[in-house]
Design a protein around this motif. Structure first.
Motif, mmCIF file in Angstrom:
data_model
loop_
_atom_site.group_PDB
_atom_site.id
_atom_site.type_symbol
_atom_site.label_atom_id
_atom_site.label_comp_id
_atom_site.label_asym_id
_atom_site.label_seq_id
_atom_site.Cartn_x
_atom_site.Cartn_y
_atom_site.Cartn_z
ATOM 1 N N ALA A 90 0.790 -1.265 -0.222
ATOM 2 C CA ALA A 90 -0.076 0.018 0.071
ATOM 3 C C ALA A 90 0.685 1.152 0.187
ATOM 4 N N LEU A 91 2.072 1.168 0.349
ATOM 5 C CA LEU A 91 3.084 2.200 0.265
ATOM 6 C C LEU A 91 2.934 3.059 -1.100
ATOM 7 N N TYR A 92 2.700 2.082 -1.949
ATOM 8 C CA TYR A 92 2.879 2.455 -3.365
ATOM 9 C C TYR A 92 1.605 2.867 -4.185
ATOM 10 N N GLN A 93 0.540 3.072 -3.285
ATOM 11 C CA GLN A 93 -0.874 3.388 -3.787
ATOM 12 C C GLN A 93 -1.240 4.834 -3.307
ATOM 13 N N PRO A 94 -0.921 5.674 -3.958
ATOM 14 C CA PRO A 94 -1.468 7.149 -3.404
ATOM 15 C C PRO A 94 -2.967 7.276 -3.476
ATOM 16 N N ARG A 95 -3.731 6.606 -4.378
ATOM 17 C CA ARG A 95 -5.003 6.860 -4.231
ATOM 18 C C ARG A 95 -5.755 6.081 -3.179
ATOM 19 N N ALA A 96 -5.072 5.564 -2.365
ATOM 20 C CA ALA A 96 -5.681 4.920 -0.987
ATOM 21 C C ALA A 96 -6.254 5.666 -0.339
#
Length: 302
Positions: free
Chosen positions: A135-141
């Protein structure tokens, strides 16, 4: 990990009767299904769970074994306790009603939110340990989590037993607007201030704050309308005049800005900010003698 059923059970055993468990939970860099998994696990141990928004992106989960509801006056007394009120005022939350604005979910809303989750997060199923790095690479989270959770918001009846006795006047909405502005949630701040103007249309300070929010949103026409209303309600609001003049200059309407400066100066000696701004505007137009006079006036007032 501090997000497992086993950890929550350990915490529960160490609580005094009537005690509460509080835990921070972020909404950024975490998948929506993991947010729900943590909420479900937390509520399985602390059935009376409420979810509070501290700043955009951060939550505080407050859980207990018994209902947390209290009379509104008890809430007011607790919020106004010396140490508590001083801390809340740093966040632009001086009104006890405003703090309740950030209680997003009670036990019923949490249960509804997590109803589709099939399991708990426990020591034998540490899904979060594997999902968190991804999730560190999911800015849309973050926006998905934030807006998704906001959809479950409900009045804080699980906190205030007599919520129907609480009134929501213009002062409340102004205070809510100030709190959202402090959180840099400009849309929500504007909505609260617009409601305040509806309830108290003659309050110049509210119109000025609303104009400032519209400037930030890039809504030039709405900002101009709000600032003109502020000036009409109270011509002494120099900051409203300055904001309006800046807005007109940004639109290339230098003559209109100069008219605002001159109108403000006609009410009496031009205050230092007006004299300074007027001097700079005149200098830009090449009217150096007049500019110098205004700037001398500004310097003399410092």
């Amino acid at each position: 990990t501090l997000f497992t059923k086993e950890f929550y059970e350990l915490a529960k055993r160490r609580l005094a009767p009537g005690g509460v468990m509080c835990q921070w939970l972020q909404l950024y860099r975490i998948f929506p299904e993991d947010v729900k998994l943590i909420l479900k696990t937390f509520q399985s141990v602390f059935p009376y769970t409420t979810v509070w928004s501290t700043v955009p992106g951060d939550l505080v989960l407050v859980g207990a074994q018994q209902p947390l509801s209290m009379p509104y006056q008890t809430w007011v007394d607790r919020v106004r306790a010396a140490g508590v009120q001083a801390d809340l005022e740093k966040l632009k939350i001086a009104d006890p009603r405003v703090l309740l604005e950030f209680c997003w979910c009670g036990p019923e809303q949490v249960a509804k939110l997590v109803s589709g989750e099939a399991w708990f997060h426990d020591d034998d199923n540490l899904a979060l340990e594997f999902n968190a790095p991804k999730a560190l690479y999911q800015p849309r989270a973050f926006p998905v989590n934030y807006e998704g959770l906001r959809r479950f918001r409900a009045p804080p009846r699980s906190v205030i037993a007599d919520l129907e006795t609480v009134t929501y006047d213009a002062a409340f909405h102004r205070a809510v607007g100030a709190a959202y502005r402090e959180r840099r949630e400009i849309t929500q701040a504007s909505e609260a201030l617009e409601r305040a103007t509806q309830l108290d249309p003659g309050h110049a300070e509210t119109w000025m704050s609303l104009g400032e929010m519209h400037v930030t949103q890039g809504l030039a026409l709405k900002a101009q309308e709000a600032l003109l209303t502020a000036i009409a309600a109270d011509p002494s609001k120099v900051n409203a005049s300055l904001m309006l003049a800046d807005l007109l200059i940004a639109q290339g309407q230098r003559a209109g800005a100069m008219a605002i400066y001159q109108a403000t100066a006609r009410t009496g000696p031009a205050p230092e900010p007006v004299a300074r701004a007027m001097g700079m505007a005149l200098a830009d137009q090449g009217r150096l003698a007049e500019a110098a006079e205004c700037l001398r006036s500004a310097v003399s007032q410092q």
